[in-house]
Structure formats: C-alpha cells, structure tokens
Design an enzyme around this catalytic site. Structure first.
Site, short mmCIF file in Angstrom:
data_model
loop_
_atom_site.label_atom_id
_atom_site.label_comp_id
_atom_site.label_asym_id
_atom_site.label_seq_id
_atom_site.Cartn_x
_atom_site.Cartn_y
_atom_site.Cartn_z
N ARG A 147 -10.38 10.33 0.89
CA ARG A 147 -9.70 9.21 0.23
C ARG A 147 -10.21 9.10 -1.19
NH1 ARG A 147 -10.36 2.83 1.68
NH2 ARG A 147 -12.00 3.03 0.14
N TYR A 159 -11.29 -1.94 -6.08
CA TYR A 159 -11.56 -1.79 -4.65
C TYR A 159 -12.02 -0.35 -4.35
CZ TYR A 159 -10.90 -0.48 0.11
OH TYR A 159 -11.12 0.06 1.33
N ASP A 209 -5.89 4.23 -1.06
CA ASP A 209 -5.73 2.88 -0.51
C ASP A 209 -5.39 1.91 -1.64
OD1 ASP A 209 -5.88 0.49 0.87
OD2 ASP A 209 -7.83 0.89 1.79
N HIS A 211 -4.72 -1.26 -1.06
CA HIS A 211 -5.27 -2.54 -0.61
C HIS A 211 -4.35 -3.71 -0.92
CE1 HIS A 211 -8.89 -4.45 1.14
NE2 HIS A 211 -9.14 -3.22 1.50
N GLU A 235 -1.96 4.13 1.38
CA GLU A 235 -2.31 3.09 2.37
C GLU A 235 -2.07 1.69 1.83
OE1 GLU A 235 -6.19 3.74 3.99
OE2 GLU A 235 -6.55 1.60 4.26
N GLU A 261 -4.55 -1.77 9.20
CA GLU A 261 -5.94 -2.13 9.52
C GLU A 261 -6.08 -3.61 9.84
OE1 GLU A 261 -7.76 -0.70 5.86
OE2 GLU A 261 -8.22 -2.74 5.28
N ARG A 282 -2.53 2.25 11.33
CA ARG A 282 -3.99 2.24 11.15
C ARG A 282 -4.69 1.15 11.98
NH1 ARG A 282 -6.68 1.59 7.06
NH2 ARG A 282 -8.11 3.23 7.69
N ASP A 315 -17.67 -2.10 8.42
CA ASP A 315 -17.73 -3.43 9.01
C ASP A 315 -17.11 -3.46 10.40
OD1 ASP A 315 -15.10 -3.27 8.10
OD2 ASP A 315 -15.50 -4.55 6.37
N GLU A 338 -10.55 7.37 9.98
CA GLU A 338 -11.41 7.02 8.84
C GLU A 338 -12.87 7.05 9.30
OE1 GLU A 338 -10.82 3.02 7.45
OE2 GLU A 338 -11.81 3.42 5.54
N TRP A 403 -6.62 -9.12 -1.99
CA TRP A 403 -7.85 -8.34 -2.22
C TRP A 403 -7.51 -6.86 -2.17
CZ3 TRP A 403 -11.70 -7.15 2.15
CH2 TRP A 403 -12.60 -6.17 1.72
O1 KDG Z 1 -13.71 -5.76 5.25
C1 KDG Z 1 -12.50 -5.16 4.96
C2 KDG Z 1 -12.67 -3.66 4.98
O2 KDG Z 1 -12.80 -3.23 6.31
C3 KDG Z 1 -11.53 -2.98 4.33
O3 KDG Z 1 -11.43 -3.40 3.01
C4 KDG Z 1 -11.71 -1.50 4.33
O4 KDG Z 1 -9.49 -1.15 3.44
C5 KDG Z 1 -10.46 -0.74 4.03
C6 KDG Z 1 -10.43 0.63 4.53
O5 KDG Z 1 -9.39 1.25 4.41
O6 KDG Z 1 -11.44 1.06 5.07
MG MG Z 2 -7.77 0.10 3.84
#
Ligand code: KDG
Ligand code: MG
Length: 403
Positions: A147, A159, A209, A211, A235, A261, A282, A315, A338, A403
């Site tokens: 990525r 990000y 990504d 985001h 993504e 996600e 995802r 996380d 991932e 975000w």
């Molecule tokens: O806490 C949020 C994250 O898990 C996220 O921002 C991670 O976008 C993400 C990714 O693709 O791993």
């Molecule tokens: Mg992501």
C-alpha cells in the site's frame, strides 16, 4: 460441556485491546477479539453487562445458535458495538470448537483453498525518496503487494504517513485537528504512482487508501488518473453509506474499488456486492460479527465476483488476525490480507502461532485459532486501558472532513 465463565480483559500493550476469554466445564478456553478502536470500553461494558450473563451454562458447541440468540435476542440489531461484542463471542466459540476437535479452525471451515495468505504491507514516506526506499524494504522482505501512502506538498499531515517504525494514528490527547486539501492531493498522487511503477515495474501489486476523503466525482477523477499504474485497489474513496456513490465512480474508471473496514453487517454491503459496485470487501472478523457472519459476507461476495481484503491494522488484536487467517485460507474468493505487524509488547501479551514468510502469512497448525492472551504479561498500569482517540480533519475553510 457448558460455558462456566466468560471474562472481559482490557489491556493496553502499546494500544488498547479488549479480549473475551470463555471457559468451559471441560477446562478448555477460547479467545475472541472485542476491540473497537477509539470506543473500546463501550464494547467491554456491552459484553460484561449484557452478554456474559447470557453465556453461562450454554453449550459452547452451538455457535450458530448462540450467534442468532445474541443478534436477534437483543432486538436492537447491528451497529459496531453490538456486532463487535457478538464477534468476540463467536470467535471464542470457534477457537473452542477447534480445540474440541483437535483441529486448526481453517479445517472446520472446509480446509485449505491455498497454501498461504498473500498480505500487503504499508509503505509510506515524507518525501518521494523516503517512500521509494520504504517500498524497496517491503520488496526485499518478499512482499508481493504494497500500500502506497505519500506526503502531499502543502499538506502537513497525511493519513498513513509517518516517520515512526510502527504507524499509530491514535493518541491519548484530544486529537489535534489537521487540514486537508483535495486539490493538492488530486494534483499530486498520480505522479507518485508513476514514479513507483517506473521504479518497481508492473508485477508489484499497488494499493492506495483514500480514507473516505473524496466525493464520488473526485474519486472518479482519481481512479481515472491512476489507471495507467494498474492499482490492485483504491480503498475507501468515499464513505459507503450511499452505495450510489460507488456506482458513479464505477461509471468512470476501471481502477478496482475496495471498501468495508467499518462495515459491521452483511446489510452494509449487500447492495454494493449484489450490484458489483466494488471489487474487494474489507470487512473483518472483529467488527463484522465474527467468523460466522464474515463467512456469510464472503460467500455472498463470491457469487458476485467480489474478493476479500480484510482489514488488518494494528488496532485489531492478534486474536482477530489469527481468526482472519483461518478464514482467508478457506474461502475460494480470498483477495488480499492487510498486515501491519504489532508492536513487540502487543505480541508478548498475545502469543500466537501465525508467521510471515516471503509475502505470505501462515496460520498456526495447532488446534483452535492458535492464539491466546497471556494475562501475566499485562502490566498492572495497562489493565484498564487508556484513552486513545482517532485523528480529526477539516478542509481549508474549517468545515469538517472525514478522517
Ligand atoms: O483506527 C482506524 C484504523 O484501523 C484505520 O485507519 C486503518 O484505514 C486503515 C487501514 O486501511 O488499515
Ligand atoms: Mg483503510
């Protein structure tokens, strides 16, 4: 056999994790990840107050029935808190079933469809040279998919871009608010991918990504401008509450789309999948109702040429990663997994048998999921968890951005 105890364990080995540990009358234990990043204690309370009392005395072998009981019995269905709590119970019961059968969980899901789970790593850099050397590091370590997140001129925070060895977007403080400029971003990103392709050739699988930062027509423009660089996926170009946004992007570009996600139910993606508006889903074990429900999502996806691409950020705990790998091995329509390695202190608390080798993750071959929580390794100071808050962004005029 019956469930005799279920304990919710909160800990913070570098990041907050919530884990459910179920014990049976035969002395077996099973673990499930219950971590909802940024809202961890909401799930801990949901489990402790509303779910654990219902589990005592139940037959741990009845995974599907327990899932239905917790989903339909609550009346209030779906939502990240509820579905993460159900996921924790479901994952722990699959772990227990594997231990009862003496088999790794992927054998109970139909056995192997592949020899290893292809993973993608996170390359990033605060300059183009730093990014290229980060990509080279992944290639050297055998990764087949990377990525790419790049610094953007005139935007200070991006990000996924960090100089730290382990990327951690959350912090204990009330998050500082960063400024976002779609114009600078759209103008710069294609040149980054041009350079990466030039340097690494056509075979390396590249991902990006967004985001959730763009509108559908902006995302369509981005997808079109990236077509020469043949991404494996773009993504989260826009939030997915409105599936029609993805239809609009689709009408303009052949760049494959990945989303999910933040999904917690099959109903978040049923239309996106059925109408073939995305290429990769995802969703992951911990936030989408456990192995039982994620398998249902992946089976629906298989009918519609959609592949899997489970979320695997740091996380989500190693318990979630272990469970994801068993499903990744079994489903026919696996795409990519991932993989962000956890901090050493996290690995110490969650001893696990999965291992990375030459671009693939391999699940443990031991009965169950092959992961546990070592409660003795949880430091007393970390046993209640800490405040971890995700970042916040605004456009240049001060209005709120995703975000
Ligand atoms: O806490 C949020 C994250 O898990 C996220 O921002 C991670 O976008 C993400 C990714 O693709 O791993
Ligand atoms: Mg992501």
């Amino acid at each position: 056999m019956s469930i005799t105890a279920a304990r919710v364990i909160v800990c913070s080995p570098g990041r907050n994790f919530v884990t459910l540990k179920i014990e049976t009358s035969d002395g077996l234990t099973g673990v499930g990840d219950a971590t909802l990043n940024g809202r961890e204690l909401a799930v801990a309370a949901y489990l402790t107050e509303h779910v654990v009392p219902l589990l005592i005395g139940r037959d741990p072998a009845r995974i599907e029935d327990t899932w239905q009981y917790l989903y339909k019995g609550a009346y209030w269905r779906r939502g990240p808190v509820t579905m993460t709590a159900i996921a924790a119970v479901d994952t722990a019961l699959w772990d227990l079933k594997g231990k009862m059968a003496g088999l790794p969980v992927y054998q109970l899901l139909g056995g192997r469809s592949r020899s290893g789970v292809t993973v993608y790593g996170h390359a990033n850099g605060s300059s183009l040279d730093a990014l290229l050397s980060s990509v080279a590091g992944f290639v050297d370590r055998g990764y087949r998919a990377v990525r790419i997140q790049a610094a953007i001129p005139d935007i200070s925070e991006i990000y996924g871009v960090t100089s730290a060895a382990i990327y951690e977007p959350a912090s204990a403080a009330i998050p500082a608010e960063s400024v976002w400029s779609t114009e600078h971003y759209l103008a710069h990103i294609p040149s980054v991918f041009a350079r990466v392709r030039e340097e690494f050739g056509p075979a390396l699988r590249l991902l990006h990504d967004v985001h959730h930062r763009l509108t559908p027509i902006e995302a369509a423009r981005l997808g079109k401008s990236l077509e020469p660089y043949a991404l494996t996926w773009l993504e989260d170009p826009v939030p997915a509450e409105l599936p029609d946004g993805y239809r609009l992007i689709r009408q303009h570009t052949t760049t494959p789309l990945a989303v999910g996600e933040v999904f917690n139910s099959i109903w978040d993606c049923e239309r996106l999948i059925r109408e073939q508006l995305i290429d990769y889903v995802r969703a992951t074990v911990v936030h989408a109702g456990g192995l039982t429900h994620l398998r249902r999502i992946f089976d629906l996806a298989a009918l519609h040429h959609v592949r899997t691409g489970s979320h695997g950020a740091t996380d989500l705990s190693p318990v979630c990663m272990s469970a994801a790998l068993h499903l990744d091995l079994a489903v026919p329509n696996f795409g990519l997994q991932e993989y962000m390695p956890h901090a050493p202190e996290t690995d110490e608390v969650f001893p696990h048998g999965y291992r990375y080798e030459d671009g693939y993750l391999h699940a443990a071959e031991t009965p169950g999921l092959g992961v546990d929580i070592d409660e003795a390794a949880v430091r007393a100071a970390d046993a209640k968890g800490h405040a971890w808050r995700n970042p916040v962004w605004r456009y240049e005029d001060g209005s709120f951005a995703e975000w």
